[in-house]
Design a protein around this motif. Structure first.
Motif, PDB file in Angstrom:
ATOM      1  N   GLY A 247       3.527 -19.117  43.903  1.00  0.00           N
ATOM      2  CA  GLY A 247       4.267 -17.980  44.463  1.00  0.00           C
ATOM      3  C   GLY A 247       5.754 -18.182  44.253  1.00  0.00           C
ATOM      4  N   LEU A 248       6.512 -17.368  44.868  1.00  0.00           N
ATOM      5  CA  LEU A 248       7.954 -17.538  44.816  1.00  0.00           C
ATOM      6  C   LEU A 248       8.367 -18.292  46.065  1.00  0.00           C
ATOM      7  CD1 LEU A 248       8.668 -13.883  43.789  1.00  0.00           C
ATOM      8  CD2 LEU A 248       8.988 -15.868  42.330  1.00  0.00           C
ATOM      9  N   THR A 249       9.521 -18.861  46.049  1.00  0.00           N
ATOM     10  CA  THR A 249       9.958 -19.570  47.242  1.00  0.00           C
ATOM     11  C   THR A 249      10.136 -18.594  48.381  1.00  0.00           C
ATOM     12  OG1 THR A 249      12.098 -19.464  46.218  1.00  0.00           O
ATOM     13  CG2 THR A 249      11.086 -21.643  46.375  1.00  0.00           C
ATOM     14  N   PRO A 250       9.912 -19.044  49.603  1.00  0.00           N
ATOM     15  CA  PRO A 250      10.094 -18.153  50.750  1.00  0.00           C
ATOM     16  C   PRO A 250      11.512 -17.600  50.776  1.00  0.00           C
ATOM     17  CG  PRO A 250       9.641 -20.423  51.430  1.00  0.00           C
ATOM     18  CD  PRO A 250       9.451 -20.363  49.967  1.00  0.00           C
ATOM     19  N   SER A 251      11.708 -16.715  51.700  1.00  0.00           N
ATOM     20  CA  SER A 251      12.940 -15.919  51.671  1.00  0.00           C
ATOM     21  C   SER A 251      14.215 -16.729  51.735  1.00  0.00           C
ATOM     22  CB  SER A 251      12.952 -14.954  52.834  1.00  0.00           C
ATOM     23  OG  SER A 251      11.691 -14.531  53.113  1.00  0.00           O
TER      24      SER A 251
ATOM     25  N   VAL B 161      -1.479 -11.743  52.267  1.00  0.00           N
ATOM     26  CA  VAL B 161      -1.350 -12.882  51.348  1.00  0.00           C
ATOM     27  C   VAL B 161      -2.369 -12.636  50.242  1.00  0.00           C
ATOM     28  CG1 VAL B 161      -1.605 -15.380  51.074  1.00  0.00           C
ATOM     29  CG2 VAL B 161      -0.619 -14.454  53.165  1.00  0.00           C
TER      30      VAL B 161
ATOM     31  N   ALA C 147       0.258 -28.272  55.835  1.00  0.00           N
ATOM     32  CA  ALA C 147       1.169 -27.150  56.027  1.00  0.00           C
ATOM     33  C   ALA C 147       1.174 -26.322  54.754  1.00  0.00           C
ATOM     34  CB  ALA C 147       2.573 -27.676  56.321  1.00  0.00           C
ATOM     35  N   GLN C 148       0.901 -25.037  54.876  1.00  0.00           N
ATOM     36  CA  GLN C 148       0.758 -24.262  53.653  1.00  0.00           C
ATOM     37  C   GLN C 148       1.619 -23.003  53.613  1.00  0.00           C
ATOM     38  OE1 GLN C 148      -2.577 -23.685  50.560  1.00  0.00           O
ATOM     39  NE2 GLN C 148      -3.338 -22.722  52.406  1.00  0.00           N
ATOM     40  N   LEU C 149       1.540 -22.164  54.639  1.00  0.00           N
ATOM     41  CA  LEU C 149       2.245 -20.888  54.591  1.00  0.00           C
ATOM     42  C   LEU C 149       3.506 -20.966  55.440  1.00  0.00           C
ATOM     43  CD1 LEU C 149      -0.885 -18.635  54.694  1.00  0.00           C
ATOM     44  CD2 LEU C 149       0.770 -18.753  52.838  1.00  0.00           C
ATOM     45  N   ASN C 150       4.590 -20.444  54.879  1.00  0.00           N
ATOM     46  CA  ASN C 150       5.877 -20.678  55.507  1.00  0.00           C
ATOM     47  C   ASN C 150       6.329 -19.511  56.377  1.00  0.00           C
ATOM     48  OD1 ASN C 150       7.769 -22.593  55.968  1.00  0.00           O
ATOM     49  ND2 ASN C 150       9.010 -22.135  54.173  1.00  0.00           N
TER      50      ASN C 150
ATOM     51  N   PHE D 211       2.384 -15.622  58.892  1.00  0.00           N
ATOM     52  CA  PHE D 211       1.269 -16.011  58.021  1.00  0.00           C
ATOM     53  C   PHE D 211       0.396 -17.108  58.629  1.00  0.00           C
ATOM     54  CE2 PHE D 211       4.710 -14.533  55.191  1.00  0.00           C
ATOM     55  CZ  PHE D 211       4.084 -13.375  54.757  1.00  0.00           C
TER      56      PHE D 211
ATOM     57  N   TRP E 103      10.166 -27.243  61.216  1.00  0.00           N
ATOM     58  CA  TRP E 103      11.330 -28.105  60.999  1.00  0.00           C
ATOM     59  C   TRP E 103      12.551 -27.194  60.924  1.00  0.00           C
ATOM     60  CZ3 TRP E 103      12.428 -30.716  55.609  1.00  0.00           C
ATOM     61  CH2 TRP E 103      13.596 -31.480  55.701  1.00  0.00           C
TER      62      TRP E 103
ATOM     63  N   GLU F 205      11.207 -24.478  58.395  1.00  0.00           N
ATOM     64  CA  GLU F 205      10.115 -24.698  57.438  1.00  0.00           C
ATOM     65  C   GLU F 205       8.867 -25.186  58.165  1.00  0.00           C
ATOM     66  OE1 GLU F 205      11.128 -27.208  54.068  1.00  0.00           O
ATOM     67  OE2 GLU F 205       9.000 -27.572  53.671  1.00  0.00           O
ATOM     68  N   ASN F 206       7.718 -24.726  57.692  1.00  0.00           N
ATOM     69  CA  ASN F 206       6.431 -25.163  58.228  1.00  0.00           C
ATOM     70  C   ASN F 206       6.146 -26.575  57.723  1.00  0.00           C
ATOM     71  OD1 ASN F 206       3.773 -25.513  58.987  1.00  0.00           O
ATOM     72  ND2 ASN F 206       2.947 -23.940  57.622  1.00  0.00           N
ATOM     73  N   VAL F 207       6.027 -27.522  58.645  1.00  0.00           N
ATOM     74  CA  VAL F 207       5.745 -28.901  58.234  1.00  0.00           C
ATOM     75  C   VAL F 207       4.649 -29.499  59.105  1.00  0.00           C
ATOM     76  CG1 VAL F 207       8.098 -29.349  57.395  1.00  0.00           C
ATOM     77  CG2 VAL F 207       7.514 -29.861  59.777  1.00  0.00           C
TER      78      VAL F 207
END
Lengths: 423, 357
Positions: A7-11, A75, A164-167, A171, A410, A418-420
């Protein structure tokens, strides 16, 4: 679930743009002195001189354009097709507990169908004294109830089992909504038909082409299930089962059959596709749990979070989130800023209501330090939301469903999230 | 003291009052609402089948017939051998994988009861045209799925008589919800301080990078133009798409044949006055139309790009696409594997010519 397409990087870009816009205030904090008069105050603004829209500009109002990004999102790589798919409630951008219908997540197996109230029929058959057919108008003549419940898809957070997958909270935790339902008790309909003593289960089925059906123990059916036709005061939306759906408080969303057309009293579960091949939870040794209906206590910080970064400067910060439990009311939510080393108890906006979303706040001060933000819900049965490690220990990583682990965001010194996963 | 008592009493009164105000409706027996359901009505809707076979209709179907029926109605999503196409469910394979890192859950490897397959196929399949199969066809398809999973031989015939003799491999693979006991330690007094010594980030979502980008940012992203499989360079923009030779009369027999072939497409594509975009776009007037331009349908970028360079659905393009969709356009969203017989392609093309705008 494996990592599918690139995908593309999150926003990040969107975030940086936002940060730049408030760049000045990022450095300073609190009530900084204004260097020059604010033009928004000292200059006359068009809205303060001219006129706005007349009353009928929008007979059914929609959110103002500036809130256009607060929408359900999909998604795409999760499913083959949008007709049999799911999208996510923008919980990162909402507050309070009631989910507006227009942005409450959708899950269809055969698409959202168009059905007029006049074409609605609800049949009760099987082990009953008199099999009955109700029209929509009939439903409206039974004694009515108003009750608020969350609906969570059993697969909510399901993509996070292996890591951790979706940011974004939308999601990771957005397969949930919470509405005030108006409708009638399932008990009153069943009693109208008269349940035979051999009846132990009900099999409930929808009118759409998927004929999604689930078996529910009679005890639950007679306890608190509802046939709802209004949500948050207005008719159900098509995507949520207009003109009527089943409400199964605290139990997994798949059982809340939409466009409900038939309730069959049986002496055994039907073991339909949706309760065998799906919505069963495979453990590490390959055996699978079935009939895992109740949704465990769970919570998530909705802001700050990856889609809702801190855009203001140092000083006061509101940490907020949602908590819920299928076993009853939320009694307490703790928040940790250091990944679970230390915890402080958050403030519940209102006392927890059974099987409904509870909003929590932690009013705090932020001075740009990095945070590993977590929340931990507790319900009236004494259940404490577990860590992902605890869940993996008993369930492995292949359950897909019922992931109610403690989530970690995080939050970096620039306010970005960020989702960690943490140790 | 008296005052205290008084206020206690008042609180009690308030509680009682509040309780009666928020109580649910008191149900008073029957209301005489609704009407008795007729036997024909119950028969039309009560189709579910229980694990003990309750509800199974009389009928039978062989693996051999099932192979053809499956190819006609199921293979476009589930593959010729029930192996699945794209993200659509795989129905075969996966034996002994349930304890693996990535279990493959199919009818053969995971489903506990055969009744579930029959029930689901009969009530909910084919996708987009549910409840269009005869009971015998459902027996055929169920038999073929068993065969694809190496559970029966090719001469097997499934019927309501022998249905209960088939036991699926994972029938004993399920336990009832035991969270109250195996997870009893989740009911605990939570730790508030010094709960762990070290906290380290062990995994980051940004590394995996599978989160959908928001729409505004998406628009800014450079458009990735996938090269089409057609080798010729992009043609000069044509003044107008070649009009279809509508003058040529349609071969009615061929149209009829094509209509039959089109059944395979119906799960995803609609034609006619009330047609809507479904999994695939509306196909009214598609012959001769520019590629990737049906209003309101969300095409793959690759398909859109073809249209933007002026390509149309002429015989040549359509034949190439229908023969092997993924060879014609690697990134197409269409999961259909393709029509094997040239005659079918000719027929379905003729049929599509007959459904005008």
């Amino acid at each position: 679930m494996s990592n599918k397409p690139k995908g593309l990087t999150p926003s990040r870009r969107a975030f940086l743009k936002g940060a730049a816009a408030v760049g000045g205030s990022m450095a300073g904090g609190g009530a900084a002195l204004a260097a020059s008069p604010d033009p928004l105050i000292v200059e006359k603004q068009p809205w303060a001189q001219g006129t706005g829209d007349g009353v009928d500009a929008s007979p059914y109002g929609l959110p103002i354009q500036y809130e256009g990004d607060v929408v359900r999102r999909n998604v795409e790589w999760l499913t083959a097709d949008t007709i049999s798919s799911i999208n996510f409630t923008p919980i990162h951008a909402l507050d309070g507990t009631i989910t507006p219908q227009g942005c409450a997540f959708e899950r269809h197996h055969s698409g959202a169908i168009d059905m007029r109230k006049e074409d609605f029929r609800l049949m009760i058959n099987g082990l009953v004294d008199t099999p009955l057919v109700f029209s929509y108008a009939d439903l409206e003549r039974f004694p009515r109830e108003n009750r608020t419940f969350f609906l969570e898809c059993a697969a909510n957070t399901g993509m996070e089992w292996a890591g951790a997958q979706l940011n974004g909270a939308q999601f990771t935790h957005g397969m949930i909504h919470n509405m005030e339902y108006s409708g009638v008790s399932l008990r009153s309909l069943l009693e109208e038909a008269g349940i035979k003593p051999e009846g132990k289960w009900v099999y409930v089925e929808g009118a759409d082409a998927s004929s999604n059906g689930r078996s529910i123990p009679l005890e639950k059916a007679l306890d608190d299930c509802m046939i709802a036709f209004k949500a948050n005061g207005e008719a159900l939306r098509k995507e949520h089962g207009y003109p009527a759906r089943l409400v199964v408080p605290g139990w997994e969303g798949n059982m809340w059959v939409k466009w409900i057309r038939r309730i069959e009293v049986t002496d055994q579960p039907i073991e339909s596709r949706e309760e065998t091949s799906k919505y069963t939870d495979t453990l590490e040794d390959g055996t699978s749990r079935k009939w895992t209906w109740v949704m465990d206590a769970k919570s998530v910080v909705t802001s700050p979070s990856p889609q809702s970064p801190i855009k203001h400067g140092h000083g006061p910060l509101v940490i907020t989130g949602l908590a819920w439990s299928g076993r009853g009311a939320i009694t307490r939510v703790d928040v940790s800023k250091d990944g679970g080393k230390t915890w402080e108890t958050a403030r519940l906006a209102n006392p927890g209501q059974p099987m409904a979303l509870t909003r929590f706040y932690l009013d705090t001060t932020w001075t740009g330090e990095e945070m590993l933000l977590q929340s931990r819900a507790m319900d009236e049965t004494g259940y404490v939301q577990p860590t992902k490690a605890m869940l993996r220990e008993t369930r492995g990583e292949n359950s897909i469903y019922h992931n109610n682990c403690i989530q970690t965001w995080w939050i970096k010194s620039n306010g970005e999230g960020e989702n960690v996963e943490v140790s | 003291m008296g005052k205290v008592k008084m206020s206690k009493y008042r609180n009690l009164l308030l509680c009682v009052a509040a309780a009666s105000v928020v109580a649910g409706p008191a149900l008073a027996g029957k209301f005489g609402l609704g009407r008795p359901a007729l036997p024909e009505e119950i028969a039309a809707w009560d189709l579910d089948i229980a694990p003990d076979g309750t509800g199974l209709p009389v009928g039978s179907g062989s693996v051999l017939d099932g192979e053809e029926t499956f190819a006609e109605f199921c293979a476009s999503c589930h593959g010729d051998f029930a192996e699945g196409v794209d993200n659509w469910p795989k129905l075969a394979g996966g034996a002994d994988t349930l304890a693996d890192k990535d279990p493959l859950k199919t009818v053969g490897s995971y489903w506990p009861y055969l009744s579930t397959s029959f029930d689901y196929i009969r009530r909910s399949m084919p996708f987009g045209n549910a409840q269009s199969l005869t009971d015998d066809q459902v027996y055929e398809i169920t038999a073929y799925i068993l065969y694809s999973n190496d559970l029966v031989d090719e001469d097997f015939v499934l019927s309501n008589e022998n249905f209960m003799e088939v036991e699926l491999p994972n029938a004993q693979g399920f336990i009832l919800d035991d969270r109250d006991t195996t997870e009893a330690h989740f009911w605990t007094e939570p730790c508030m301080e010094n709960c762990k010594d070290v906290v380290e980030i062990t995994m980051r979502a940004a590394v995996l990078d599978v989160t959908p980008e928001d729409e505004t940012a998406k628009a800014e992203a450079p458009a990735v133009v996938e090269a089409a499989a057609t080798p010729e360079p992009a043609p000069e923009p044509e003044p107008a798409p070649e009009p279809v030779a509508e003058v040529a009369a349609l071969d009615e027999a061929l149209v009829k044949k094509g209509e039959k072939v089109f059944k395979k497409c119906k799960a995803c594509h609609q034609v006619g006055e009330k047609a809507k975009n479904k999994t695939g776009p509306i196909l009214n007037g598609i012959i001769g139309a520019p590629i990737g331009q049906v209003e309101g349908f969300k095409y793959s970028k690759a398909m859109k790009a073809l249209g933007e360079e002026g390509q149309v659905w002429d015989d040549e393009n359509l034949t190439a696409f229908l023969t092997k969709p993924k060879k014609f356009l690697k990134k197409t969203k269409m999961s259909f594997a393709g029509l094997k017989k040239e005659a079918d392609i000719t027929a379905v093309t003729e049929y599509l010519k007959s459904v005008g705008k």
